[in-house]
Enzyme design. Sequence first.
Site, PDB file in Angstrom:
ATOM      1  N   HIS A  19       0.825  -1.212   0.000  1.00 28.77           N
ATOM      2  CA  HIS A  19       0.000   0.000   0.000  1.00 28.77           C
ATOM      3  C   HIS A  19       0.859   1.263   0.000  1.00 28.77           C
ATOM      4  O   HIS A  19       0.353   2.348  -0.274  1.00 28.77           O
ATOM      5  CB  HIS A  19      -0.903  -0.019   1.238  1.00 28.77           C
ATOM      6  CG  HIS A  19      -2.314   0.417   0.999  1.00 28.77           C
ATOM      7  ND1 HIS A  19      -2.919   0.452  -0.234  1.00 28.77           N
ATOM      8  CD2 HIS A  19      -3.255   0.837   1.877  1.00 28.77           C
ATOM      9  CE1 HIS A  19      -4.160   0.862  -0.104  1.00 28.77           C
ATOM     10  NE2 HIS A  19      -4.387   1.118   1.158  1.00 28.77           N
ATOM     11  N   ASN A  63      -6.741   6.664   4.079  1.00 31.46           N
ATOM     12  CA  ASN A  63      -8.160   6.984   3.918  1.00 31.46           C
ATOM     13  C   ASN A  63      -8.477   8.470   4.009  1.00 31.46           C
ATOM     14  O   ASN A  63      -9.611   8.866   3.726  1.00 31.46           O
ATOM     15  CB  ASN A  63      -8.996   6.220   4.949  1.00 31.46           C
ATOM     16  CG  ASN A  63      -8.934   4.723   4.718  1.00 31.46           C
ATOM     17  OD1 ASN A  63      -8.354   4.238   3.758  1.00 31.46           O
ATOM     18  ND2 ASN A  63      -9.544   3.980   5.613  1.00 31.46           N
ATOM     19  N   ASP A  88      -0.994   2.404  -5.423  1.00 29.95           N
ATOM     20  CA  ASP A  88      -1.010   0.969  -5.696  1.00 29.95           C
ATOM     21  C   ASP A  88      -2.318   0.534  -6.354  1.00 29.95           C
ATOM     22  O   ASP A  88      -3.354   1.146  -6.147  1.00 29.95           O
ATOM     23  CB  ASP A  88      -0.817   0.188  -4.389  1.00 29.95           C
ATOM     24  CG  ASP A  88      -1.910   0.472  -3.381  1.00 29.95           C
ATOM     25  OD1 ASP A  88      -2.779  -0.396  -3.175  1.00 29.95           O
ATOM     26  OD2 ASP A  88      -1.929   1.577  -2.803  1.00 29.95           O
ATOM     27  N   ASN A 109      -9.399   3.603  -1.246  1.00 30.22           N
ATOM     28  CA  ASN A 109      -9.863   4.623  -0.295  1.00 30.22           C
ATOM     29  C   ASN A 109      -9.061   5.915  -0.338  1.00 30.22           C
ATOM     30  O   ASN A 109      -9.596   6.989  -0.056  1.00 30.22           O
ATOM     31  CB  ASN A 109      -9.884   4.055   1.123  1.00 30.22           C
ATOM     32  CG  ASN A 109     -11.002   3.050   1.303  1.00 30.22           C
ATOM     33  OD1 ASN A 109     -12.025   3.128   0.637  1.00 30.22           O
ATOM     34  ND2 ASN A 109     -10.798   2.100   2.192  1.00 30.22           N
TER      35      ASN A 109
END
Length: 185
Positions: A19, A63, A88, A109
């Site tokens: 991530h 997020n 990613d 997100n």
Amino acid sequence: MKLVVGLGNPGKQYEQTKHNIGFMCLDYYANQAKESFKFERKFNGETLKLGNLVLLKPHTFMNLSGESIRLVMNYYDIDIDDVLVIYDDLDLPLGKLRLREQGGPGGHNGIKSIIEQLKTNDFKRVRVGIDSNPMIEAKDYVLGRFTKDELDVIVSSAKQIYQVINEFKDNQEFTLIMNEYNKSP
């Protein structure tokens, strides 16, 4: 002024996780420039300013990435056309790049937060393939670390993204950049 954002999560526990590929690509760029990022509270992120280029690693966690981006854009009066986001993508093979001028969040997100904060999905992006594993839940997979062999592939991708950032910074038409780097190997 151009803004290039690498998405990721702050903290040692997230270093070299799938991530955090956006952070990793910007770190590669900074290393090539022999410069380093510094945390700026007013942006809630790490920045590196190189001439007409601002690199940003938001510290808002994935997020809420859009909050940090909006702060930097407002501070430097950066137009949405001058923003590039690197992140990613589970749906692309490891290391594969996919450049786009706009699009939806696709379940990501961080991108969802950016769209909400900037009130548009009309920003340039570089998706970097991290592959997926049907045996591992997506939220666990993206927080997993790269293997040594996978890291070798990611370094190759970071080298290409280094060139993408330079071309973007130098005002090359993004359609031409997309045509170059979206080609299949």
